[in-house]
Design a protein around this motif. Sequence first.
Motif, short mmCIF file in Angstrom:
data_model
loop_
_atom_site.label_atom_id
_atom_site.label_comp_id
_atom_site.label_asym_id
_atom_site.label_seq_id
_atom_site.Cartn_x
_atom_site.Cartn_y
_atom_site.Cartn_z
N GLY A 162 0.41 -1.73 -62.27
CA GLY A 162 -0.73 -1.02 -62.82
C GLY A 162 -1.46 -0.23 -61.74
N ARG A 163 -2.30 0.68 -62.19
CA ARG A 163 -3.10 1.50 -61.28
C ARG A 163 -4.53 1.49 -61.76
NH1 ARG A 163 0.36 4.70 -58.28
NH2 ARG A 163 2.39 4.80 -59.27
N VAL A 164 -5.44 1.53 -60.78
CA VAL A 164 -6.86 1.60 -61.09
C VAL A 164 -7.44 2.85 -60.44
CG1 VAL A 164 -9.09 0.46 -60.85
CG2 VAL A 164 -7.05 -0.92 -61.23
N PHE A 165 -8.18 3.62 -61.23
CA PHE A 165 -8.78 4.86 -60.74
C PHE A 165 -10.30 4.74 -60.80
CE2 PHE A 165 -4.72 5.72 -62.67
CZ PHE A 165 -4.10 6.61 -61.82
N PHE A 166 -10.97 5.38 -59.82
CA PHE A 166 -12.43 5.45 -59.81
C PHE A 166 -12.81 6.91 -59.64
CE2 PHE A 166 -16.45 4.80 -57.11
CZ PHE A 166 -17.27 4.70 -58.23
N ARG A 167 -13.53 7.46 -60.62
CA ARG A 167 -13.86 8.88 -60.64
C ARG A 167 -12.59 9.71 -60.47
NH1 ARG A 167 -19.41 7.42 -57.53
NH2 ARG A 167 -20.38 6.58 -59.39
N ASP A 168 -12.45 10.48 -59.39
CA ASP A 168 -11.30 11.36 -59.27
C ASP A 168 -10.11 10.73 -58.55
OD1 ASP A 168 -12.46 13.81 -60.46
OD2 ASP A 168 -13.88 13.58 -58.79
N ASP A 169 -10.29 9.53 -58.01
CA ASP A 169 -9.26 9.00 -57.12
C ASP A 169 -8.62 7.72 -57.62
OD1 ASP A 169 -9.85 10.97 -55.10
OD2 ASP A 169 -11.72 9.85 -54.76
N GLU A 170 -7.36 7.54 -57.20
CA GLU A 170 -6.73 6.24 -57.41
C GLU A 170 -7.21 5.33 -56.29
OE1 GLU A 170 -2.46 6.23 -57.77
OE2 GLU A 170 -2.37 4.14 -57.11
N VAL A 171 -7.71 4.16 -56.64
CA VAL A 171 -8.24 3.28 -55.59
C VAL A 171 -7.36 2.08 -55.34
CG1 VAL A 171 -10.65 3.93 -55.83
CG2 VAL A 171 -9.77 2.09 -57.26
N TYR A 172 -6.41 1.84 -56.23
CA TYR A 172 -5.78 0.54 -56.13
C TYR A 172 -4.57 0.52 -57.05
CZ TYR A 172 -5.79 -4.51 -57.34
OH TYR A 172 -5.49 -5.80 -57.59
#
Lengths: 547, 67
Positions: free
Chosen positions: A94-104
Amino acid sequence: MSEFAYPKFTFQPPPELSGKGGHVPVVVVGAGPSGLTAALDLGKRGIPVVVLDDDDTVGVGSRAICWSQRSLDIFDRLGVADGLVDKGVTWQSGRVFFRDDEVYDFDLQREGGQKMPAFINLQQYYVEAALVEALQSCDSVDLRFLSSLTNLRQTPDGVDLTITTPEGEYALRADYVIAADGANSFCRRSLGLAFDGKVFEDRFLIADVKMRADFPSERRFWFDPPFHRGGSALLHKQADDFWRIDLQLGWQADPEEERKPERVVPRLKAMLGDVPFEVQWVSVYTFQCRRLERFRQGRVFFVGDSAHQMAPFGARGGNGGLHDADNLAWKLALVVQGIADDTLLDSYDLERLPATDADILHSTRSTEFITPEGSVSAQFRDAVLALAERHGFARELVNSGRLSTPYWYGSQGLNSVDDPSDDFKGSLVPGAPCPDAPITNPDGSRGWLLNHLGTDFSLLCFGAAPTSLPAGSLPVRPVVIRTDELGDPDGLVSARYDGYPGTTYLVRPDQHIAARFRYAQATDIQQALERAAGGLVKSPAPTAREA
Amino acid sequence: MAGTLRTDLRLHDPDAFYQSLIDAHRGLTDDQSQQLNARLILLLANHVGDREILAEAMAAARDGLAD
C-alpha cells in the motif's frame, strides 16, 4: 469479465407450515458472512442447522471487501477458499499520500510458504454467494430465505422462535441460537441488551465504481489530497474491474444530498481524472464502536455486527465476525453432540471479548488519526505526516488503518501453559492460530499443513506417532511430520513450530494451538485435551454409537 | 557533544504512545494545549540534555515550514 448476477432465492415452505418438525438444535439468524460461516462450520460437523434470513438474495453493494489470511484459512478449512482467491484481487502492499506527496509505502512482507495470501479484496456478495452454494450441498443445513424472525423468547432449556414468511407464520424451537442478524439485530433488541459505545462524528461517502484503470493492486490512502482538500480518501481494487472508494465528508455533510449523482460524480472525477467510470453503488455512512457486554446470553450467541461494531479502518469488522463464527462453531458442535459440557460455551466470551476489544482499540486509534477531533489532534497528525517523508519513526506513527490480524487467545481457559523446561523457541505460543507451511504427501505430491490439520482435534507430532490415548478420550487425529508420512520439504514446519523429534502440538478444531510438549506423555495430552474441551468431557457412550 | 539525532523508531508500541499523547490533551482549550506542548518540549529537552541533538531536532522540526 463477467459481472456478478445477484441470485434470487425462492421461498420453500418448511415442514413447520404443515404442522411437522418444530425443533432444531441450532438456528442461525441472518445470512451474512458470519452467520453463513457459522452454519457451514456446524453443518460440516453434521449438526442440524436452520438458517433464517428475511431477504431473497445476498447483500447488495460491496460492503466488506478485505479478507485476511486468517479468514481465508477458515474458508479453506470449510472448502470455499479456492474460488474466492481465484475471483478476488490479491494484494499485500500500500501507499500513503499527504497533500501532494507520497509519504510512505508498506509491504506486508509475509514469509512465503503459506497457502493463502495476506489479503484478498472481494465484494461481500461473492463471499455470501460462495457460502450459500456450499451450504446448499450440506445435508444438515436448511437455508430459509424470506423468513423473518418476529419473536424470540428464551427459556432455561431452549429458545422459542416465531418466523413470519410469505405463506404464514410458524413456531420453531431451538436448543441454541446464533444471532448473526447484523448491526440492527432483532435478537439483541428482543433480549433488551444494552449496546452502548461511541459514535464517530464524521461521514464517509463510499462508492463502488466500475472502470478500466491500470492502478496496481495496492491499498492507496490519501490525507488531505489536492482532489479532496481537508478530507481523506481510500482506493481499493475489487473483482470485475470494480474499485472501492471512500471519501471523508465531515460531520456537517448532508447524507441525502451527498448520495445524489450530481454530488458524487464531480468528487470522483476530481479523484480519478479523465478515466471513464460508472458508479455502481453509493452509500453515506457514519460509524460507531460498541460491543455487547457479553456475546453469550444464555442460549443465544452473538456473532459479527450484532455483537460488535467498529470503524472500518483495518478491515476488522468483517474479518472479526468470521473469527467469532470460527471460535463458536466447534464448541457448539461438541455440546450439541453431548460430548462437551455446556460450560465450554462460556469460553466463547472468554476468547472473543478480548479479541473484539483489540479490534476496537486498533480501529479507534486509526479513526482518531484519520479524523482528528480538535485542532491539537489535527496538528499532531499533520506533524507526523510532514515528518514521515524523511524520518523513519514518524512513518511508524502514520495510521491509515492497522490491518486485521488473528487474535492469539493466550494460555488461559482452554489453552495450557508451556512447561518452561520444554524451552520452545520463536514467537508461537499456545492460543495462537497454527501457521501454515508446505508439506509433501506420502505419494510425493506437495500440499499444505493446515489442510491436514482438518476440523477435529489433532496432534501434530514430529518424528513419531503419539502414544495412544486412554480409552474414552475425545477422538484426536494424529498428523505426523516424518519422511514416510508428511514430509517437511522446505524445513518450514519444523522452523515455524520449533519442532524436532518428540515435539507434539495439540491443535483445536479451529486450528488454534491448545498445548504443546517436547516429550508428550499420554496423560499430559489427555489432560490438555480435556481442558481444551472445556474441562468436563463426557465419555462418548459406546452403546449409543452402536445403536 | 557529538549530537546525531536518531529518527529511527525507538518507541515501543508507537500507536499506544500516540494515543497517550492525544489523550494528554483531552479536555484542554487550544491555549492550554499549546502550553502543555511547550512544557512537554522543555521537559523532554532537559531529559535529552545534549545541545547538539536538540539543535538538530529543532532544525528537523523547522524544515519546510518557512523557506
